[in-house]
Design a protein around this motif. Structure first.
Motif, PDB file in Angstrom:
ATOM      1  N   GLN A 174      29.687  68.261   3.358  1.00 25.56           N
ATOM      2  CA  GLN A 174      29.034  67.174   4.092  1.00 25.56           C
ATOM      3  C   GLN A 174      30.057  66.242   4.736  1.00 25.56           C
ATOM      4  N   THR A 175      31.115  65.898   4.004  1.00 21.87           N
ATOM      5  CA  THR A 175      32.135  65.040   4.604  1.00 21.87           C
ATOM      6  C   THR A 175      32.822  65.767   5.760  1.00 21.87           C
ATOM      7  N   GLY A 176      33.068  67.044   5.566  1.00 23.43           N
ATOM      8  CA  GLY A 176      33.681  67.828   6.638  1.00 23.43           C
ATOM      9  C   GLY A 176      32.787  67.978   7.857  1.00 23.43           C
ATOM     10  N   SER A 177      31.474  68.061   7.633  1.00 22.87           N
ATOM     11  CA  SER A 177      30.547  68.215   8.757  1.00 22.87           C
ATOM     12  C   SER A 177      30.563  66.985   9.656  1.00 22.87           C
ATOM     13  N   VAL A 178      30.716  65.801   9.062  1.00 17.40           N
ATOM     14  CA  VAL A 178      30.771  64.575   9.857  1.00 17.40           C
ATOM     15  C   VAL A 178      31.948  64.626  10.823  1.00 17.40           C
ATOM     16  N   THR A 179      33.115  64.970  10.308  1.00 10.28           N
ATOM     17  CA  THR A 179      34.316  64.991  11.128  1.00 10.28           C
ATOM     18  C   THR A 179      34.278  66.102  12.174  1.00 10.28           C
ATOM     19  N   ALA A 180      33.796  67.275  11.787  1.00 11.65           N
ATOM     20  CA  ALA A 180      33.739  68.384  12.727  1.00 11.65           C
ATOM     21  C   ALA A 180      32.758  68.101  13.861  1.00 11.65           C
ATOM     22  N   LEU A 181      31.571  67.596  13.531  1.00  7.49           N
ATOM     23  CA  LEU A 181      30.597  67.260  14.570  1.00  7.49           C
ATOM     24  C   LEU A 181      31.140  66.198  15.513  1.00  7.49           C
ATOM     25  N   GLU A 182      31.780  65.189  14.944  1.00  6.29           N
ATOM     26  CA  GLU A 182      32.335  64.118  15.769  1.00  6.29           C
ATOM     27  C   GLU A 182      33.394  64.662  16.728  1.00  6.29           C
ATOM     28  N   MET A 183      34.257  65.535  16.223  1.00  9.99           N
ATOM     29  CA  MET A 183      35.307  66.109  17.060  1.00  9.99           C
ATOM     30  C   MET A 183      34.726  66.950  18.191  1.00  9.99           C
ATOM     31  N   PHE A 184      33.833  67.876  17.859  1.00  7.79           N
ATOM     32  CA  PHE A 184      33.303  68.784  18.871  1.00  7.79           C
ATOM     33  C   PHE A 184      32.409  68.058  19.883  1.00  7.79           C
ATOM     34  N   LEU A 185      31.621  67.086  19.417  1.00  7.87           N
ATOM     35  CA  LEU A 185      30.784  66.326  20.354  1.00  7.87           C
ATOM     36  C   LEU A 185      31.641  65.512  21.317  1.00  7.87           C
ATOM     37  N   LYS A 186      32.752  64.983  20.838  1.00  8.26           N
ATOM     38  CA  LYS A 186      33.648  64.240  21.709  1.00  8.26           C
ATOM     39  C   LYS A 186      34.233  65.149  22.783  1.00  8.26           C
ATOM     40  N   GLN A 187      34.483  66.384  22.417  1.00  8.78           N
ATOM     41  CA  GLN A 187      35.036  67.334  23.382  1.00  8.78           C
ATOM     42  C   GLN A 187      34.086  67.592  24.547  1.00  8.78           C
ATOM     43  N   VAL A 188      32.780  67.460  24.309  1.00  4.72           N
ATOM     44  CA  VAL A 188      31.808  67.675  25.385  1.00  4.72           C
ATOM     45  C   VAL A 188      31.244  66.355  25.909  1.00  4.72           C
ATOM     46  N   GLY A 189      31.823  65.226  25.471  1.00  5.27           N
ATOM     47  CA  GLY A 189      31.514  63.953  26.114  1.00  5.27           C
ATOM     48  C   GLY A 189      30.575  63.005  25.409  1.00  5.27           C
ATOM     49  N   TYR A 190      30.314  63.210  24.107  1.00  7.21           N
ATOM     50  CA  TYR A 190      29.372  62.346  23.392  1.00  7.21           C
ATOM     51  C   TYR A 190      30.062  61.579  22.264  1.00  7.21           C
ATOM     52  N   GLU A 191      29.626  60.341  22.047  1.00  9.02           N
ATOM     53  CA  GLU A 191      30.048  59.582  20.883  1.00  9.02           C
ATOM     54  C   GLU A 191      29.067  59.883  19.748  1.00  9.02           C
ATOM     55  N   MET A 192      29.535  59.761  18.528  1.00  8.33           N
ATOM     56  CA  MET A 192      28.652  60.024  17.394  1.00  8.33           C
ATOM     57  C   MET A 192      28.772  58.929  16.350  1.00  8.33           C
ATOM     58  N   LYS A 193      27.622  58.516  15.826  1.00 14.38           N
ATOM     59  CA  LYS A 193      27.575  57.580  14.715  1.00 14.38           C
ATOM     60  C   LYS A 193      26.838  58.251  13.570  1.00 14.38           C
ATOM     61  N   THR A 194      27.260  57.950  12.361  1.00 10.01           N
ATOM     62  CA  THR A 194      26.724  58.628  11.172  1.00 10.01           C
ATOM     63  C   THR A 194      26.049  57.647  10.230  1.00 10.01           C
ATOM     64  N   LEU A 195      24.907  58.061   9.679  1.00  9.64           N
ATOM     65  CA  LEU A 195      24.221  57.307   8.631  1.00  9.64           C
ATOM     66  C   LEU A 195      24.074  58.214   7.416  1.00  9.64           C
ATOM     67  N   ASN A 196      24.461  57.715   6.249  1.00  9.95           N
ATOM     68  CA  ASN A 196      24.426  58.485   5.014  1.00  9.95           C
ATOM     69  C   ASN A 196      23.229  58.069   4.168  1.00  9.95           C
ATOM     70  N   ALA A 197      22.408  59.046   3.779  1.00 10.46           N
ATOM     71  CA  ALA A 197      21.196  58.757   3.005  1.00 10.46           C
ATOM     72  C   ALA A 197      21.423  58.755   1.498  1.00 10.46           C
ATOM     73  N   ASP A 198      22.619  59.101   1.045  1.00 14.06           N
ATOM     74  CA  ASP A 198      22.906  59.141  -0.398  1.00 14.06           C
ATOM     75  C   ASP A 198      21.886  59.978  -1.172  1.00 14.06           C
ATOM     76  N   ASN A 199      21.439  61.062  -0.535  1.00  5.76           N
ATOM     77  CA  ASN A 199      20.482  61.987  -1.162  1.00  5.76           C
ATOM     78  C   ASN A 199      19.135  61.341  -1.497  1.00  5.76           C
ATOM     79  N   LYS A 200      18.771  60.287  -0.743  1.00  3.64           N
ATOM     80  CA  LYS A 200      17.501  59.599  -0.978  1.00  3.64           C
ATOM     81  C   LYS A 200      16.567  59.829   0.209  1.00  3.64           C
ATOM     82  N   THR A 201      15.447  60.457  -0.062  1.00  3.36           N
ATOM     83  CA  THR A 201      14.502  60.789   1.002  1.00  3.36           C
ATOM     84  C   THR A 201      13.983  59.535   1.704  1.00  3.36           C
ATOM     85  N   ASP A 202      13.606  58.511   0.939  1.00  6.40           N
ATOM     86  CA  ASP A 202      13.058  57.312   1.562  1.00  6.40           C
ATOM     87  C   ASP A 202      14.099  56.599   2.420  1.00  6.40           C
ATOM     88  N   ALA A 203      15.363  56.650   2.000  1.00  6.51           N
ATOM     89  CA  ALA A 203      16.429  56.035   2.797  1.00  6.51           C
ATOM     90  C   ALA A 203      16.574  56.765   4.132  1.00  6.51           C
TER      91      ALA A 203
END
Length: 346
Positions: free
Chosen positions: A42-71
């Motif tokens: 999961q930590t690696g997915s954040v960094t990989a998505l951010e890197m690849f999305l930047k390569q095609v021109g998008y900024e990315m922001k991440t929100l972590n749910a801490d494994n809580k469905t309601d969150a």
């Protein structure tokens, strides 16, 4: 375990940042709703998505749910109000997040499913590992291990699932058990490690090696669960090789356990390719353009895109990691990010 995961993530983040080109103008902001940052995938997915999305021109922001469905449901509501270019969702609970996906799309915001498939309602794109196929690969490896030990495919397997609200683990279980059912002399005992908590996996293993001392093989559905399994085996006086072990996702800790002799097989989940596929198709997702079925190559891996009832679905295969190939830099667990730059699908 969490400290170990975040430390490895820091190394990965630095390496990826050095490889990521800068872009003068962003095409918009994409929000990634990650279920947890507890494990290295999961930590690696954040960094990989951010890197690849930047390569095609998008900024990315991440929100972590801490494994809580309601969150995560609340996060979806908040992000919908921000009207981003798109939402990437890795659902804590695939059933519970269905209404949130529908609300986002009703508001005109495209939704991409990453790693955790939602099939009950349409999304704009899905990028997943071939999870049933991971189960098949694991079954093939289990067959070899049991045959090498007993001379035929027989014995007892303890299968430690992840959280039953996650289709990733359910599909692996499906693939594994449908292959293993052809061997009637194999008994499979299955227990879920709720919320993917390593401590829950440790308790399952500790209890079962007492109640089932003849267990031949422990198959955990994530490498961080195998770390806890090893701790329980050590506490019971076991040494590497006394009980055969497998896990699936290819995390660094899994590869380390192979090198230490505890783990026989780690079936990789292709993290880099899954993230790259999202970036490759993001322009089409955001611009609501047609996505065509077919065979694609993602970071050198063959991938198949099909149009399902829930939308375009990209499936990317995994591979078995053993002591013979554990140092191959292509495996994401070796923390050597790909140097190849992704491009948008025309």
């Amino acid at each position: 375990m969490k400290r170990m995961a975040l430390s490895a993530f820091g190394v990965l983040a630095l390496a990826l940042a050095m490889l990521t080109p800068a872009f003068a103008q962003s095409k918009g902001t994409v929000y990634y709703l990650v279920p947890t940052l507890l494990d290295e995938f999961q930590t690696g997915s954040v960094t990989a998505l951010e890197m690849f999305l930047k390569q095609v021109g998008y900024e990315m922001k991440t929100l972590n749910a801490d494994n809580k469905t309601d969150a995560q449901q609340s996060q979806m509501n908040d992000v919908i109000a921000l009207k981003p270019a798109a939402i990437i969702l890795a659902a804590v609970d695939f059933n519970a997040l269905k209404p949130s996906v529908e609300a986002a799309r009703a508001a005109g915001i495209p939704v991409v499913q990453f790693d955790r498939q939602i099939t009950a309602t349409p999304s704009d794109f899905t990028s997943v590992a071939g999870t049933v196929e991971i189960g098949h690969v694991a079954a093939e490896q289990a067959e070899k291990l049991l045959k090498a030990k007993h001379g035929s495919v027989k014995g007892k397997i303890l299968q430690v699932l992840g959280d039953p609200g996650d289709p990733y683990t359910l599909d692996i279980q499906k693939g594994f058990e449908e292959k293993m059912k052809t061997f009637p002399e194999v008994t499979i005992i299955s227990h879920p490690a709720m919320q993917w908590e390593a401590s829950n996996a440790g308790t399952i293993v500790a209890d079962n090696i007492v109640s089932n001392p003849d267990i031949d093989l422990i198959f955990s559905h994530a490498a961080h669960l195998s770390v806890a399994a090893v701790a329980s085996l050590e506490a019971a006086g076991k040494k590497p090789g006394d009980v055969m072990m497998m896990s699936s996702n290819g995390a660094p800790v899994g590869l380390d356990l192979i090198r230490k002799g505890w783990l026989n097989v780690e079936v990789e989940q292709p993290l880099y390719a899954q993230a790259a596929a999202v970036a490759m198709f993001m322009d089409k997702v955001v611009n609501k353009q047609e996505i065509k079925a077919g065979n694609y190559e993602v970071l050198g891996l063959p991938a198949v895109l099909t149009i399902e009832a829930w939308g375009p679905n990209m499936k990317i295969p995994g591979a078995a990691i053993t002591k013979e190939n554990v140092d191959n830099p292509a495996f994401w667990g070796n923390m050597k990010p790909p140097t190849e730059t992704v491009k948008s699908i025309e």
